[in-house]
Write a protein that holds these residues in place. Structure first.
Motif, PDB file in Angstrom:
ATOM      1  N   ASP A 190       0.840  -1.207   0.000  1.00 34.81           N
ATOM      2  CA  ASP A 190       0.000   0.000   0.000  1.00 34.81           C
ATOM      3  C   ASP A 190       0.868   1.247   0.000  1.00 34.81           C
ATOM      4  OD1 ASP A 190      -2.251  -1.570   0.066  1.00 34.81           O
ATOM      5  OD2 ASP A 190      -2.603  -1.341   2.215  1.00 34.81           O
ATOM      6  N   LEU A 191       1.970   1.202   0.756  1.00 34.77           N
ATOM      7  CA  LEU A 191       2.863   2.359   0.805  1.00 34.77           C
ATOM      8  C   LEU A 191       3.496   2.620  -0.553  1.00 34.77           C
ATOM      9  CD1 LEU A 191       4.220   4.466   2.686  1.00 34.77           C
ATOM     10  CD2 LEU A 191       6.107   2.837   2.939  1.00 34.77           C
ATOM     11  N   VAL A 192       3.854   1.560  -1.273  1.00 35.18           N
ATOM     12  CA  VAL A 192       4.471   1.714  -2.591  1.00 35.18           C
ATOM     13  C   VAL A 192       3.450   2.172  -3.630  1.00 35.18           C
ATOM     14  CG1 VAL A 192       5.557   0.472  -4.494  1.00 35.18           C
ATOM     15  CG2 VAL A 192       6.329   0.077  -2.157  1.00 35.18           C
ATOM     16  N   ASN A 193       2.270   1.556  -3.616  1.00 39.56           N
ATOM     17  CA  ASN A 193       1.265   1.832  -4.643  1.00 39.56           C
ATOM     18  C   ASN A 193       0.578   3.181  -4.481  1.00 39.56           C
ATOM     19  OD1 ASN A 193       1.767  -0.678  -5.799  1.00 39.56           O
ATOM     20  ND2 ASN A 193       0.216  -1.699  -4.541  1.00 39.56           N
ATOM     21  N   ASP A 194       0.353   3.613  -3.245  1.00 42.51           N
ATOM     22  CA  ASP A 194      -0.326   4.890  -3.015  1.00 42.51           C
ATOM     23  C   ASP A 194       0.123   5.465  -1.669  1.00 42.51           C
ATOM     24  OD1 ASP A 194      -1.971   7.066  -2.925  1.00 42.51           O
ATOM     25  OD2 ASP A 194      -3.841   5.970  -3.254  1.00 42.51           O
ATOM     26  N   PRO A 195       1.339   6.000  -1.621  1.00 42.43           N
ATOM     27  CA  PRO A 195       1.882   6.484  -0.346  1.00 42.43           C
ATOM     28  C   PRO A 195       1.079   7.627   0.260  1.00 42.43           C
ATOM     29  CG  PRO A 195       3.284   7.157  -2.180  1.00 42.43           C
ATOM     30  CD  PRO A 195       2.311   6.170  -2.727  1.00 42.43           C
ATOM     31  N   THR A 196       0.540   8.493  -0.580  1.00 40.76           N
ATOM     32  CA  THR A 196      -0.209   9.637  -0.051  1.00 40.76           C
ATOM     33  C   THR A 196      -1.455   9.189   0.695  1.00 40.76           C
ATOM     34  OG1 THR A 196       0.590  11.063  -1.841  1.00 40.76           O
ATOM     35  CG2 THR A 196      -1.372  11.787  -0.642  1.00 40.76           C
ATOM     36  N   THR A 197      -2.279   8.364   0.050  1.00 42.99           N
ATOM     37  CA  THR A 197      -3.504   7.877   0.696  1.00 42.99           C
ATOM     38  C   THR A 197      -3.180   7.048   1.934  1.00 42.99           C
ATOM     39  OG1 THR A 197      -4.673   7.834  -1.418  1.00 42.99           O
ATOM     40  CG2 THR A 197      -5.590   6.502   0.368  1.00 42.99           C
ATOM     41  N   THR A 198      -2.165   6.200   1.828  1.00 43.56           N
ATOM     42  CA  THR A 198      -1.788   5.338   2.950  1.00 43.56           C
ATOM     43  C   THR A 198      -1.397   6.153   4.175  1.00 43.56           C
ATOM     44  OG1 THR A 198      -1.028   3.595   1.449  1.00 43.56           O
ATOM     45  CG2 THR A 198      -0.200   3.523   3.707  1.00 43.56           C
ATOM     46  N   LEU A 199      -0.587   7.175   3.969  1.00 41.15           N
ATOM     47  CA  LEU A 199      -0.121   7.976   5.094  1.00 41.15           C
ATOM     48  C   LEU A 199      -1.184   8.942   5.603  1.00 41.15           C
ATOM     49  CD1 LEU A 199       3.548   8.689   3.958  1.00 41.15           C
ATOM     50  CD2 LEU A 199       2.737   6.994   5.604  1.00 41.15           C
ATOM     51  N   LEU A 200      -2.031   9.423   4.717  1.00 38.73           N
ATOM     52  CA  LEU A 200      -3.083  10.349   5.151  1.00 38.73           C
ATOM     53  C   LEU A 200      -4.150   9.665   5.995  1.00 38.73           C
ATOM     54  CD1 LEU A 200      -3.652  12.713   2.081  1.00 38.73           C
ATOM     55  CD2 LEU A 200      -2.614  13.251   4.299  1.00 38.73           C
ATOM     56  N   LYS A 201      -4.199   8.332   5.975  1.00 46.00           N
ATOM     57  CA  LYS A 201      -5.141   7.619   6.841  1.00 46.00           C
ATOM     58  C   LYS A 201      -4.831   7.877   8.316  1.00 46.00           C
ATOM     59  CE  LYS A 201      -6.325   3.851   3.667  1.00 46.00           C
ATOM     60  NZ  LYS A 201      -6.219   2.388   3.406  1.00 46.00           N
ATOM     61  N   LEU A 202      -3.584   8.242   8.604  1.00 47.04           N
ATOM     62  CA  LEU A 202      -3.225   8.598   9.973  1.00 47.04           C
ATOM     63  C   LEU A 202      -4.037   9.798  10.446  1.00 47.04           C
ATOM     64  CD1 LEU A 202       0.657   8.334   9.598  1.00 47.04           C
ATOM     65  CD2 LEU A 202      -0.828   6.689  10.760  1.00 47.04           C
ATOM     66  N   ASN A 203      -4.435  10.615   9.490  1.00 50.53           N
ATOM     67  CA  ASN A 203      -5.215  11.815   9.775  1.00 50.53           C
ATOM     68  C   ASN A 203      -6.596  11.477  10.333  1.00 50.53           C
ATOM     69  OD1 ASN A 203      -5.351  14.555   9.872  1.00 50.53           O
ATOM     70  ND2 ASN A 203      -5.338  14.878   7.669  1.00 50.53           N
TER      71      ASN A 203
END
Length: 431
Positions: free
Chosen positions: A373-386
């Motif tokens: 998930d981090l490789v394929n869509d890092p922005t969406t993956t990390l923004l889930k922390l939000n």
């Protein structure tokens, strides 16, 4: 480093605040029924928050008490041939090996120092449940001669070792290169591995359960190269890949520290390639910053000067640890030390290198994200922390603060020694 908008968190506390504001508005219009309903909902949410806090606190208090009541006694050898104290051969260093001495070796030293001062240490071998030979494995490896013969021969001549045939003996050796089949023939240890097989070895990873999971339990398919994963000891304990406490001051995890930190995410790596196909994972977070400024203010990049690196690291809410040449990394140890919520992108890490797994559950104090998930869509993956609620954040931080007490020897309320002894007693055997 990227700097964009600040992050906002949603959750029950936010809802509670809004409901309280609504209550004030209702009151201003004299809406008695609405005021009562809003206030009831507000109080219910507050009670739910208090209940969750109580459950977490009760669980951590129970574990803490069990560690404080540990009665495991250990005997630590003090023979000069084992401690290598004053041995001039260790003064002659191999420059290529100094990083082992300054990182894993420094952690080994501070763990042994904490054990030596513990009231659970006994000087009577008949009282001991465990025996610890304080052999400075990393110092020997980093020396020009790298001669393990003297301490090993001395250990095998000790009566407790002969009596138990190496069982009940715990060797602290977190240097990654010493206890892997791929490196076994590179040092004089090649003559001793089979003789000390019955010992429990404290390492930065957990080769025994990892081997059992792959070959016996078939927990997952292993396809990462052709490395021989047969353990070099009957039992293993994993305490993580650490370094000297002096390299980074201990930052106590707290909700206040979290909210006062200006960076959403901290992540720094090198721009060059890594082994074992890990470059794509290590470099993936860089792509999250290329979204026209919509990503929250973070510190993500290819390196900083040491002073800035420490400042930004300590000033971050979430800190990212991505698998590297192996599934584990010293980054996790540092992240926990600065009191930042770890975000772990290493799918094998919980099996490969858990830290004090008999006491700590990695998912309690960290956020696990899938590597792909981090490789394929890092922005969406990390923004889930939000999207984490205030309750979720608070629970993570309480578990993180507890993990700091277990892992770090210099914590003012450290639980390291009893947790260490518990791991040694419960260490699984190779199947």
């Amino acid at each position: 480093m990227i700097c964009t908008r600040r992050i906002s968190y949603r959750g029950t506390r936010f809802i509670s605040i809004m409901l309280f504001v609504a209550l004030v508005v209702c009151a201003s219009f004299s809406l008695t029924y609405s005021e009562t309903r809003v206030y009831e909902i507000y109080l219910r949410l507050r009670r739910q928050e208090a209940l969750k806090d109580t459950v977490v606190e009760d669980a951590l208090s129970t574990i803490t008490q069990s560690l404080q009541e540990v009665t495991i006694r250990f005997y630590m050898y003090d023979h000069p041939n084992l401690t290598m104290a004053g041995n001039k051969a260790l003064d002659r260093k191999r420059r290529k090996m100094l990083h082992f001495l300054n990182l894993e070796g420094a952690n080994d030293k501070q763990m042994l120092e904490a054990l030596a001062k513990s009231p659970l240490r006994t000087y009577n071998t008949s009282e001991a449940d465990l025996f610890i030979p304080p052999i400075p494995m990393a110092s020997i490896l980093a020396s020009r001669d790298a001669n393990f013969n003297l301490p090993m021969q001395t250990l095998f001549e000790q009566e407790p070792f002969k009596k138990h045939q190496g069982n009940k003996h715990v060797l602290v050796s977190t240097t990654f290169s010493l206890y892997r089949q791929i490196y076994r023939s590179f040092t004089d240890m090649k003559h001793w591995y089979h003789k000390m097989f019955n010992m429990t070895v404290v390492q930065s990873w957990d080769p025994v359960p990892y081997h059992n999971a792959i070959y016996l339990h078939k927990t997952f398919d292993y396809s990462s190269g052709n490395e021989d994963l047969r353990p070099l000891s009957r039992r293993s304990v994993s305490v993580g890949l650490g370094m000297s406490n002096k390299e980074m001051n201990l930052g106590f995890a707290s909700v206040e520290k979290f909210h006062n930190s200006s960076n959403f995410i901290f992540y720094q790596t090198r721009s060059t390639n890594f082994f074992n196909n890990s470059t794509i994972y290590r470099h993936a977070p860089m792509n999250a910053t290329q979204d026209n400024g919509s990503f929250p203010k973070s510190c993500i990049g290819y390196g900083l000067d040491p002073q800035t690196w420490k400042h930004e690291f300590k000033n971050s809410k979430f800190c990212l640890m991505v698998r590297g040449d192996s599934p584990h990394s010293k980054a996790l140890w540092i992240i926990i030390r600065v009191g930042c919520i770890p975000v772990i992108a290493s799918n094998l890490l919980p099996i490969y290198a858990p830290m004090f797994k008999s006491t700590l559950n990695m998912s309690d104090y960290s956020v696990m994200v899938d590597e792909e998930d981090l490789v394929n869509d890092p922005t969406t993956t990390l923004l889930k922390l939000n999207d984490m609620s205030e309750d979720e954040i608070r629970v993570k931080i309480r578990h993180l603060a507890f993990a700091q007490r277990v892992i770090f020897t210099d914590h003012p309320r450290s639980l390291f020694v009893p947790a260490f002894l518990k791991e040694a007693i419960l260490a699984p055997e190779v199947l």
